[in-house]
Design a protein around this motif. Structure first.
Motif, PDB file in Angstrom:
ATOM      1  N   ASP A 134      66.522  11.905  28.350  1.00 14.93           N
ATOM      2  CA  ASP A 134      66.959  10.531  28.135  1.00 14.93           C
ATOM      3  C   ASP A 134      65.792   9.621  28.507  1.00 14.93           C
ATOM      4  O   ASP A 134      65.699   9.142  29.640  1.00 14.93           O
ATOM      5  CB  ASP A 134      68.196  10.234  28.984  1.00 14.93           C
ATOM      6  CG  ASP A 134      68.871   8.928  28.592  1.00 14.93           C
ATOM      7  OD1 ASP A 134      68.159   8.041  28.081  1.00 14.93           O
ATOM      8  OD2 ASP A 134      70.078   8.798  28.815  1.00 14.93           O
ATOM      9  N   LEU A 137      66.720   6.154  29.737  1.00 14.70           N
ATOM     10  CA  LEU A 137      67.144   6.154  31.139  1.00 14.70           C
ATOM     11  C   LEU A 137      65.946   6.279  32.063  1.00 14.70           C
ATOM     12  O   LEU A 137      65.862   5.596  33.098  1.00 14.70           O
ATOM     13  CB  LEU A 137      68.131   7.300  31.378  1.00 14.70           C
ATOM     14  CG  LEU A 137      68.804   7.357  32.753  1.00 14.70           C
ATOM     15  CD1 LEU A 137      69.704   6.147  32.955  1.00 14.70           C
ATOM     16  CD2 LEU A 137      69.617   8.645  32.894  1.00 14.70           C
ATOM     17  N   ARG A 140      64.048   3.052  32.362  1.00 14.28           N
ATOM     18  CA  ARG A 140      64.782   2.038  33.135  1.00 14.28           C
ATOM     19  C   ARG A 140      64.744   2.312  34.631  1.00 14.28           C
ATOM     20  O   ARG A 140      64.722   1.377  35.429  1.00 14.28           O
ATOM     21  CB  ARG A 140      66.233   1.973  32.669  1.00 14.28           C
ATOM     22  CG  ARG A 140      66.447   1.355  31.298  1.00 14.28           C
ATOM     23  CD  ARG A 140      67.893   1.471  30.870  1.00 14.28           C
ATOM     24  NE  ARG A 140      68.805   0.837  31.810  1.00 14.28           N
ATOM     25  CZ  ARG A 140      70.113   1.076  31.869  1.00 14.28           C
ATOM     26  NH1 ARG A 140      70.657   1.956  31.031  1.00 14.28           N
ATOM     27  NH2 ARG A 140      70.876   0.456  32.734  1.00 14.28           N
TER      28      ARG A 140
END
Length: 275
Positions: A134, A137, A140
């Motif tokens: 991901d 993700l 972030r």
């Protein structure tokens, strides 16, 4: 129901014992009834709130693993006698009786894991090894250096590396016991050197960050990460022993593939896994 007569174990300073149980394989009705007899009223109520039977089953096995394993090290305490409390961020600890052990639990579909130590800070996380990366993700929440390293790998390798980093970060967060009040990008793992785990944290003094020790194994289809901070920078290290069990039945040492661990000069990657 009584607990079978099982040989007690000793946990010494500078040791971490990691226990695992494969919850889908535990289906003996009498054994599951024994587990339910160990639960507190609060645990029983929480278990019943799970919507799906597989989740109720895993919760039951997880609590049985914790209670029965603690009683291996303190055999004068029956599994049902342990009392637990959580801190403000939800990290559980032994509330009674006054036995100086710390623990941490993790579970994923097919496996539950428990870490035990006399130290106050230990965290464990287990996840499936094969999972899609991901990258959104990671961008972030991971540190900039982790994102760069993840992005530099071939796409086929990014999923495994994502889980490698994720479980290490979870182990650290859980060991600190402050939940996501610790930003995931405030600390970083460096994995470029095969077999080794580098660690840095901008909110810790360098000398404190250097005290942290991490281990990682391939445990069948799972990746398991462990983190602990010895009480002193003069500590000779932490030694890890793995066990596999069915709670309430005899246990056995567990062999697993060591992927990497914190590097310390003169410490080889051999059984005992001292870091």
């Amino acid at each position: 129901m009584s607990t079978p007569d099982i040989r007690p174990l000793h946990l010494g300073p500078g040791e971490i014992h990691v226990w695992s149980a494969r919850d889908p394989q535990i289906d003996d009705a009498a054994l599951l009834a024994l587990y339910r007899s160990w639960l507190s009223a609060e645990e029983t109520e929480r278990m019943q709130r799970f919507m799906f039977e597989r989740d109720r089953h895993q919760y039951l096995v997880t609590r049985a693993l914790l209670r029965s394993t603690l009683s291996l090290y303190a055999p004068w305490v029956a599994p049902q006698q342990w009392v637990f409390a959580s801190n403000a961020w939800g990290k559980p600890a032994i509330a009674a009786p006054a036995v100086p052990m710390a623990f941490n639990l993790s579970h994923t579909e097919g496996l539950v894991a428990l870490a035990l130590t006399l130290e106050s800070s230990v965290g464990i996380d287990v996840e499936p090894r094969q999972r899609l990366a991901d990258l959104d993700l990671a961008e972030r929440f991971f540190s900039a250096s982790e994102v760069r390293y993840l992005s530099s790998l071939p796409a086929a390798d990014q999923g495994a590396l994502f889980m490698t980093l994720w479980t290490l970060k979870e182990a650290y967060i859980k060991a600190r016991g402050q939940g996501l009040s610790i930003p995931l990008d405030s600390f970083s793992f460096e994995l470029a050197t095969p077999g080794q785990i580098g660690f840095s944290c901008r909110t810790l003094a360098p000398s404190e960050a250097q005290r942290w020790r991490f281990w990682q194994w391939e445990h069948g289809p799972f990746v398991l990460s462990l983190g602990c901070c010895p009480p002193s920078r003069h500590s000779p290290g932490m030694a890890v022993q793995l066990y596999e069990t069915v709670p309430g039945r005899p246990h056995a040492p567990r062999s697993a593939v060591m992927c990497r661990l914190s590097h310390r000069q003169g410490q080889p990657l051999v059984p005992g896994w001292r870091a």
